[in-house]
Scaffold this motif. Sequence first.
Motif, PDB file in Angstrom:
ATOM      1  N   LYS A  40       0.825  -1.210   0.000  1.00 19.07           N
ATOM      2  CA  LYS A  40       0.000   0.000   0.000  1.00 19.07           C
ATOM      3  C   LYS A  40       0.856   1.256   0.000  1.00 19.07           C
ATOM      4  CE  LYS A  40      -3.658  -2.375   2.577  1.00 19.07           C
ATOM      5  NZ  LYS A  40      -2.904  -3.608   2.904  1.00 19.07           N
TER       6      LYS A  40
ATOM      7  N   GLU B 233      -6.174   6.151  16.846  1.00 20.15           N
ATOM      8  CA  GLU B 233      -5.250   6.124  15.715  1.00 20.15           C
ATOM      9  C   GLU B 233      -4.819   4.696  15.385  1.00 20.15           C
ATOM     10  OE1 GLU B 233      -2.835   8.676  13.013  1.00 20.15           O
ATOM     11  OE2 GLU B 233      -4.584   9.016  14.297  1.00 20.15           O
TER      12      GLU B 233
ATOM     13  N   HIS C 102      -6.964   1.584  13.483  1.00 25.41           N
ATOM     14  CA  HIS C 102      -7.040   1.362  12.036  1.00 25.41           C
ATOM     15  C   HIS C 102      -5.989   0.372  11.541  1.00 25.41           C
ATOM     16  CE1 HIS C 102      -9.880   4.709  11.510  1.00 25.41           C
ATOM     17  NE2 HIS C 102      -9.144   5.358  12.385  1.00 25.41           N
TER      18      HIS C 102
ATOM     19  N   ASP D 209       0.036  17.074  14.877  1.00 25.57           N
ATOM     20  CA  ASP D 209       0.073  16.600  13.488  1.00 25.57           C
ATOM     21  C   ASP D 209       1.515  16.446  13.026  1.00 25.57           C
ATOM     22  OD1 ASP D 209      -0.753  15.824  10.954  1.00 25.57           O
ATOM     23  OD2 ASP D 209      -2.296  17.377  10.850  1.00 25.57           O
TER      24      ASP D 209
ATOM     25  N   GLY E 120       3.942  15.228   9.227  1.00 30.63           N
ATOM     26  CA  GLY E 120       3.923  14.851   7.814  1.00 30.63           C
ATOM     27  C   GLY E 120       5.321  14.546   7.339  1.00 30.63           C
TER      28      GLY E 120
ATOM     29  N   PRO F 181      -4.000   2.838   7.454  1.00 30.03           N
ATOM     30  CA  PRO F 181      -4.372   3.933   6.532  1.00 30.03           C
ATOM     31  C   PRO F 181      -4.394   5.300   7.209  1.00 30.03           C
ATOM     32  CG  PRO F 181      -6.252   2.508   7.008  1.00 30.03           C
ATOM     33  CD  PRO F 181      -5.046   1.808   7.539  1.00 30.03           C
ATOM     34  N   ALA F 182      -4.722   5.367   8.494  1.00 28.73           N
ATOM     35  CA  ALA F 182      -4.737   6.652   9.198  1.00 28.73           C
ATOM     36  C   ALA F 182      -3.332   7.217   9.330  1.00 28.73           C
ATOM     37  CB  ALA F 182      -5.362   6.480  10.580  1.00 28.73           C
ATOM     38  N   GLU F 183      -2.339   6.332   9.482  1.00 30.89           N
ATOM     39  CA  GLU F 183      -0.955   6.779   9.588  1.00 30.89           C
ATOM     40  C   GLU F 183      -0.347   7.023   8.207  1.00 30.89           C
ATOM     41  OE1 GLU F 183       1.363   6.932  12.712  1.00 30.89           O
ATOM     42  OE2 GLU F 183      -0.653   7.681  13.064  1.00 30.89           O
ATOM     43  N   ARG F 184      -0.696   6.184   7.231  1.00 34.55           N
ATOM     44  CA  ARG F 184      -0.158   6.376   5.870  1.00 34.55           C
ATOM     45  C   ARG F 184      -0.532   7.729   5.298  1.00 34.55           C
ATOM     46  NH1 ARG F 184      -1.985   1.035   4.880  1.00 34.55           N
ATOM     47  NH2 ARG F 184      -3.711   1.795   3.602  1.00 34.55           N
ATOM     48  N   ASP F 185      -1.618   8.287   5.754  1.00 32.41           N
ATOM     49  CA  ASP F 185      -2.047   9.599   5.259  1.00 32.41           C
ATOM     50  C   ASP F 185      -1.044  10.696   5.578  1.00 32.41           C
ATOM     51  OD1 ASP F 185      -4.319   8.604   4.113  1.00 32.41           O
ATOM     52  OD2 ASP F 185      -5.679   9.234   5.720  1.00 32.41           O
ATOM     53  N   HIS F 186      -0.096  10.411   6.483  1.00 40.70           N
ATOM     54  CA  HIS F 186       0.918  11.403   6.830  1.00 40.70           C
ATOM     55  C   HIS F 186       2.088  11.409   5.843  1.00 40.70           C
ATOM     56  CE1 HIS F 186      -0.766  12.378  10.805  1.00 40.70           C
ATOM     57  NE2 HIS F 186      -1.004  11.080  10.951  1.00 40.70           N
TER      58      HIS F 186
ATOM     59  N   HIS G  34       3.830  11.756   2.087  1.00 42.88           N
ATOM     60  CA  HIS G  34       3.551  12.503   0.857  1.00 42.88           C
ATOM     61  C   HIS G  34       4.815  12.623   0.012  1.00 42.88           C
ATOM     62  CE1 HIS G  34       0.101  14.005   3.272  1.00 42.88           C
ATOM     63  NE2 HIS G  34       1.009  14.246   4.204  1.00 42.88           N
TER      64      HIS G  34
END
Length: 394
Positions: A14, A51, A54, A81, A83, A127-132, A134
Amino acid sequence: DDPFWGSPLDPDPKVPVNPHDFTSPHGAHVQINQTYASLALTTAGHAIRRETAHDENPRLDLADVRQDIAYLAAHGQKPVDWGWYEEGYGKAVSTAHEGPTDADGVHAAYITHHNGPQYFGYVANNPAERDHLHGASAFFTALKTGGLPATGGVFYLKGGYLNDMGLTPDNPSAKARRNFRGDDDHPAYSDSQISEAFVARAVNAIARSRYWKHAAIIITWDDSEGDYDHVPPPIVVKGPDHEPLTFGPRVPLIVISPYARVHQISHTVGSQASVVKFVDKVFGLTPLALLPDEMKGRRLGLKEFGEANVGPADAITPDTTDLMTAFDPARLDGKARPLPPSYAIIPDHDITTLPQFGGKGCQADGIVPTDVAKGIHTKIPADFNPLPKTNPSA
């Protein structure tokens, strides 16, 4: 080795990898799933259960942080937050400069083993952590559009094998212009001027954004690349074989902020853990070293190896600086004005025109190298090749 997550051994990838990492005839070699605590956990604070709920394989991914999660749920602070922005990770518009990002030429600029969070199942498999995670270009977009959280956070920016600025090395060798377009300052594929342009572009973008008045920019390197250092590295601990383990040669660390001291060099002793310690202090995070699972590991290290220093070094290590000596107390207390953005900005033309500053190097900063000041001019050997990929036989 690259992280397991996203690799050919990952049954349901993923997160991306650069496929060139796995073209070896010996097959894919990857690290096992990492399961110890990191800032990706402590920044979740008291929302840690929500967190980690998920996670798609909690039995494996969370096995070594169960007590940490319970502790943070009860004692953690307000979530912070974060990133991670890395060249080639995201789905930025493909250009001739940064290479393809489609599934066939996949993420040509991406250096998979530089993405620290991707080694952890509780990040890559959640998925909640992967959103960080980029691509680097998303960082610059977020600065322009106000896309970073108003409450602040911790943001990492890393280069890669290529650059999306459209820069090619100022080098007469066609091979050098082709092979050294990276922007993360590693000598095997990066050009130093392009790498400096990447850093300066990021500093300019932050200084020109709404975030400057709250910013602390920390620039550091992961290793010395063999640069000479006259200071012997300190011995940190002795290993299980009773041989000393030392730090490597020193690397630079630069702090840029409206609250920074100016024209100052700090002589406090630090390590990579100092960055974590700084983040802990600014946001009031529970130090990794004081989490229950990590404390248990520290006791185990003392029992098995006779070493009390096993584990995270963001607490119980008074000799590790938290970087606060980089900041001016008067500015932090409001007794002196913060530095304006102009203090940090370098004209764009000077960044993107190679050679930078007309090739004057140290002269542009009014610096005379020590050896030159002493009248010592090193003669470069005729067969010296600073770009070995361009001539492997030399």
